[in-house]
Design an enzyme around this catalytic site. Structure first.
Site, PDB file in Angstrom:
ATOM      1  N   ASP A  35       0.832  -1.205   0.000  1.00 60.72           N
ATOM      2  CA  ASP A  35       0.000   0.000   0.000  1.00 60.72           C
ATOM      3  C   ASP A  35       0.869   1.258   0.000  1.00 60.72           C
ATOM      4  O   ASP A  35       2.035   1.224   0.393  1.00 60.72           O
ATOM      5  CB  ASP A  35      -0.883   0.035   1.260  1.00 60.72           C
TER       6      ASP A  35
HETATM    7  N1  URA Z   1      -1.394  -5.884   3.796  1.00 56.14           N
HETATM    8  C1  URA Z   1      -1.870  -4.620   3.803  1.00 56.14           C
HETATM    9  O1  URA Z   1      -2.918  -4.343   4.362  1.00 56.14           O
HETATM   10  N2  URA Z   1      -1.162  -3.686   3.160  1.00 56.14           N
HETATM   11  C2  URA Z   1       0.028  -3.934   2.544  1.00 56.14           C
HETATM   12  O2  URA Z   1       0.639  -3.021   1.992  1.00 56.14           O
HETATM   13  C3  URA Z   1       0.511  -5.251   2.567  1.00 56.14           C
HETATM   14  C4  URA Z   1      -0.233  -6.211   3.191  1.00 56.14           C
END
Ligand code: URA
Length: 240
Positions: free
Chosen positions: A106
């Protein structure tokens, strides 16, 4: 490594566009094993043949594997309309290669990201069949207890799917708790959603391990380095 045309090898080695390298060949500046080669379609065996420009040997490598310590605020994609992408952190030296990020983190997640031009490896690391473990360092609001560990190990109901059994190691429990979570799948916002199911808000998320490969602690946020041959083998052969 497969045999390939001389002009293609020169482009992949970063000597210029197809048109530019053809010019070099025409100007008799390229040698293979000491012989001037005038045919751009001349077939080269990159493992055995020595290709040179003047007295400089050309280094050719088919696949590249970079480890990035991803900072927050970067999208793990090749292009984005709103935010900078992690590809903007890759030095110009690699710009002639068709590199791309393996999987996604993310915008606000930090840590270990692999960037490569090896589609096969990328696919196998992301394939649900291979169930590659990914470990995240997580900070959440609220306490973490044995019950959370148990629920995570049993799989959590996340409305549209149930998470596969995963491991939670609690490092610190308090108003803000810290833990390491290892999962073998990678659905959208998976970690955040897993903690949400436990009524905890994730306030920090960093990937620290992937298929046995550790995030290099010497890499500052935004820095990257090439993986060693052993590290590449580790990713390719996990579990050994
Ligand atoms: N899980 C999440 O919620 N975000 C990420 O970036 C990776 C795994």
């Amino acid at each position: 490594m497969n045999n390939l045309r001389l002009d293609k090898l020169l482009v992949k080695a970063g000597l210029g566009t197809r048109k530019e390298v053809k010019k070099l060949i025409k100007k008799e500046e390229i040698r293979v094993n000491g012989q001037v080669i005038k045919d751009p379609g001349f077939i080269v065996n990159p493992q055995e043949d020595i290709v040179s420009l003047g007295n400089k040997e050309i280094h050719y490598q088919e696949f590249y594997y970079l480890m990035l310590n991803k900072p927050q605020g970067y999208v793990s994609a090749k292009v984005d309309n709103l935010y900078p992408t992690i590809m903007e952190l890759v030095p110009q030296d690699y710009s002639h290669l068709d590199l791309f990020p393996v999987g996604r983190l993310d915008l606000d997640t930090l840590g270990l990201m692999i960037i490569t031009n090896d589609g096969h490896l990328s696919h196998s690391l992301s394939s649900p069949k291979r169930a590659v473990p990914k470990t995240y360092l997580v900070e959440v609001r609220g306490e973490l207890a044995e019950e959370d560990k148990k629920r995570i190990s049993q799989g959590l109901d996340l409305d549209d799917f149930t998470s596969l059994p995963a491991q939670l190691e609690i490092l610190e429990s308090g108003p803000i708790s810290r833990a390491e979570l290892t999962i073998t799948e990678g659905k959208f916002h998976q970690v955040k959603r897993m903690f949400q199911a436990l009524d905890k808000e994730v306030i920090y998320l960093e990937r620290i391990r992937l298929a046995g490969l550790e995030l290099d602690g010497d890499l500052e946020l935004g820095q990257l380095r090439e993986l060693s041959a052993e590290e590449v083998n580790m990713l390719k052969n996990y579990p050994l």
